[in-house]
Every structure is written in C-alpha cells, then in structure tokens.
Motif scaffolding. Structure first.
Motif, short mmCIF file in Angstrom:
data_model
loop_
_atom_site.label_atom_id
_atom_site.label_comp_id
_atom_site.label_asym_id
_atom_site.label_seq_id
_atom_site.Cartn_x
_atom_site.Cartn_y
_atom_site.Cartn_z
N GLY A 126 -7.02 -82.98 -16.66
CA GLY A 126 -6.99 -83.56 -15.26
C GLY A 126 -8.35 -84.67 -15.14
N THR A 127 -8.36 -85.53 -14.38
CA THR A 127 -9.49 -86.34 -13.86
C THR A 127 -10.68 -85.72 -13.82
N ILE A 128 -10.69 -84.61 -13.29
CA ILE A 128 -12.16 -83.98 -12.83
C ILE A 128 -12.88 -83.97 -14.10
N ASP B 241 -3.93 -84.40 -19.66
CA ASP B 241 -3.54 -85.28 -18.44
C ASP B 241 -2.33 -84.35 -17.89
N SER B 242 -2.28 -84.20 -16.62
CA SER B 242 -1.12 -83.29 -16.20
C SER B 242 0.21 -83.64 -16.26
N SER B 243 0.24 -84.85 -16.78
CA SER B 243 1.74 -85.45 -16.68
C SER B 243 2.12 -84.65 -18.25
N GLY C 275 -5.20 -81.56 -13.23
CA GLY C 275 -4.86 -82.73 -12.79
C GLY C 275 -3.98 -82.93 -11.54
N THR C 276 -4.24 -84.07 -10.67
CA THR C 276 -3.49 -83.93 -9.60
C THR C 276 -1.82 -84.45 -9.61
N ASP C 277 -1.44 -85.30 -10.63
CA ASP C 277 -0.29 -85.64 -10.71
C ASP C 277 0.80 -84.80 -10.59
N THR C 278 0.69 -83.67 -11.47
CA THR C 278 1.56 -82.60 -11.18
C THR C 278 1.02 -81.32 -10.75
N1 ASP Z 1 -3.55 -88.42 -14.53
C1 ASP Z 1 -4.19 -87.51 -13.74
C2 ASP Z 1 -3.77 -86.02 -14.15
O1 ASP Z 1 -2.69 -85.65 -13.39
C3 ASP Z 1 -4.64 -87.49 -12.46
C4 ASP Z 1 -5.76 -86.76 -11.78
O2 ASP Z 1 -6.22 -85.75 -12.37
O3 ASP Z 1 -5.90 -86.85 -10.55
O4 ASP Z 1 -4.02 -85.32 -15.09
#
Ligand code: ASP
Length: 327
Positions: free
Chosen positions: A11-13, A52-54, A83-86
C-alpha cells in the motif's frame, strides 16, 4: 507489556517513487518511525507481501488469515498494514474467516506515504498500535481517528485523509484526546475457528437502467463458470421489470445452483418485500444482504461457496449475522 504482530501487505503507506508510486523497500521501517511506542508495546513485524492492494485477492486473504490464526496464541493484537483501495475486502475476509475472534485485528494504511511530508501514515499507525492493545475482539479499519467495523466499511474518498466510512454502523472507537469505545463492540460467541478458503468464481452485477437481459444470460450459457452472484439493485432492492424482467435471470441462475446475494448500493437495509419491483427477486430465490455493501457481500459469498458445499448450510450461513455485517 502487550505483544502486537504488525503484518505488512503493502500500500501507499510504504511506497516510494518519482513519477508514480510503487511498493518501496520495506523492512522494519514502519515500526522504526515510531520510537516512542517501543516502551508501550512489544511490536514484532512480518511481511506477508508488498503489493499495491489492487493485486490482493483470495490467495493473499487465505495466507493472511492463516498467519493470524497460527500466531493467535502468541500475540494480544494484530495490525495489518494494507493499501486503501481494497482494504475493506481484505478486512471482510478476515472477519468471515476468523470466526470467534478474541483479539483485535486492526487494518490501517495511508493516503500519503510514511516518507512524505505532512503524511497521515504516522497518525494512523500510532492509533492502530493503541487500538491493538485494547479489548476490541473485532476486525476493524483504523483511519483518520476512527476505528470502523471492517465488514461495514467502504472507501469514500481518494483525495482526503478521511478515506473510509462505515455507513449505518457507528465507529467501534473514536480516537480524540481520549479513546471512546462504542457500546456495540461484538464479543465472540463461539470457539475460535479459522476457515480460510474463498471461491473466486463469484462476480458482482450492478443493475443499471438499460441493462440487457441477453447479455446476462450469456453468463449462464455453456460450461458453468460462476458459483455466486452479488446483485446490486436500485434503492432497497428494486430491479427493472417492465420491458424485460431481471428476476427471470435470477431464477435461471438459482435453478443452476448459483447463489444470488443482494447487496446495498447506498445506506440502509435491503428490503425485498417493500416494492412490487423487488418481490420478483425474492420469488426467484435471491437472498437479502441486509446492510451489506458490495465489499462485504462479495467476500461473504466467496467464503460461503468455498466453505459450505451443502446448499442449505450455505444459505443458512449467508443469512447469519457472522460479524455484524447484516445489521
Ligand atoms: N493503490 C494503493 C493501494 O491500495 C492506494 C493506497 O494504499 O492508498 O495499494
């Protein structure tokens, strides 16, 4: 001192990059950024993946739930960096696979990487560490000062630090000057059990004006490729009935042994009895998803199809409020 296992999934973090963000070099970096927590809890870390959570789905859900189950007796709480996406999908997977959970499993992430100025990562991580030491035996998402029930949460904003909401479900905890806990925090009612399987042959169909029945029928032709469908109707459960009746597609699907679970596109509870234009779904054998939105409904159906081969048991499970997802 309380013991926490922090499991990194990506994730973005933890991302870095000049032109576009990608999973960066991760080691013990996250915990090292919070030296003031060293004396507060004993934090071990493990890297499940760095994606990346996608790219996270049933395979990673299985690995994650197995990891938590195997470490359950060694830790007081778990943090999953994601990651926030999933994130709501993976949190739902943990909520359904880890039945009778008796410790907190806290998902967190960030909108801006830990290495960036003015980021939200530090606060989300710090909040999650405190939450993971408390008596909150649920799978939650800790973000922007709130702990939300994982299987009721959805991503609502890609450009604000308030990235998640749990519509219709009050936060389990609010982290302000004090930490206030919700009275609706659930307690385990059954012994712990991990059932970590998910059937990927489940898809979501979002009902929209003009949706062609013939297109949908093609999904049911030929060799069977689906075990379940999450149907997202209008409002509390209405579907087009006048020109072509979508309920006939649902009848044909259920006759083929494909479960159809109705999930909510907005806030509120599915009620298939309220309108004439929804009753056809009930008669066709669709199951009401209560307050579940797409994320929880999809994962619950994937879990049900993989875990309960017997249809009656599967339907009973789908109607059971496993982790507070239905109401
Ligand atoms: N694309 C990133 C993810 O889901 C977005 C995030 O972490 O905010 O891995």
């Amino acid at each position: 001192m309380r013991k926490i296992l922090l499991i990194h999934t990506g994730g973005t973090i933890g991302m870095e990059g000049q032109d576009h963000l990608e999973p960066g070099h991760y080691a013990t970096a996250l915990v090292e950024q919070l030296p003031e927590y060293v004396g507060f809890a004993k934090i071990d870390s493990a890297i499940l993946c760095n994606l990346d959570s996608s790219d996270i789905g049933p395979a990673q859900w299985t690995a994650l739930t197995k990891m938590i189950a195997s470490q359950r007796n060694h830790y007081d709480g778990f943090i999953v960096v994601h990651g926030t996406d999933t994130m709501p999908y993976t949190a739902s997977a943990c909520a359904f696979a880890l039945e009778g959970l008796d410790k907190p499993v806290v998902f967190t992430g960030a909108q801006r990487p830990l290495g960036a100025l003015r980021n939200d990562a530090r606060r989300n991580l710090a909040d999650s560490i405190e939450i993971a030491t408390l008596d909150i035996p649920e799978v939650g998402i800790c973000f922007d000062g709130l702990l939300m029930r994982g299987c009721r949460t959805c991503k609502v904003n890609t450009r604000a630090y308030h990235a998640f909401d749990s519509p219709g479900c009050e936060p389990l905890a609010k982290l302000g000057v004090d930490i206030t806990l919700g009275k609706h925090i659930r307690r385990p009612t059954a012994p712990f059990r991990c059932s970590p399987s998910f059937d990927a042959n489940v898809m979501a169909i979002h009902v929209t004006p003009g949706l062609q029945l013939n297109t949908l029928y093609r999904l049911l032709d030929g060799e069977r490729c689906l075990d379940g469908i999450v149907l997202i109707p209008f409002g509390v459960g209405t579907i087009p009935c006048a020109e072509s009746n979508l309920a006939s597609f649902v009848s044909r699907a259920t006759a083929q042994g494909i479960d159809v679970l109705v999930a909510n596109a907005s806030v509120g509870k599915i009620d298939l009895n309220l309108y004439e234009n929804s009753r056809g779904l009930l008669e066709a054998g669709a199951i009401s998803g209560g307050e579940m939105r797409l994320e929880a409904a999809l994962v619950k159906l994937m879990h049900a199809c993989a875990t309960y081969p017997n249809r009656d048991e599967r339907l009973e499970y789908l109607r059971w409020n496993v982790a507070g997802e239905l109401e």
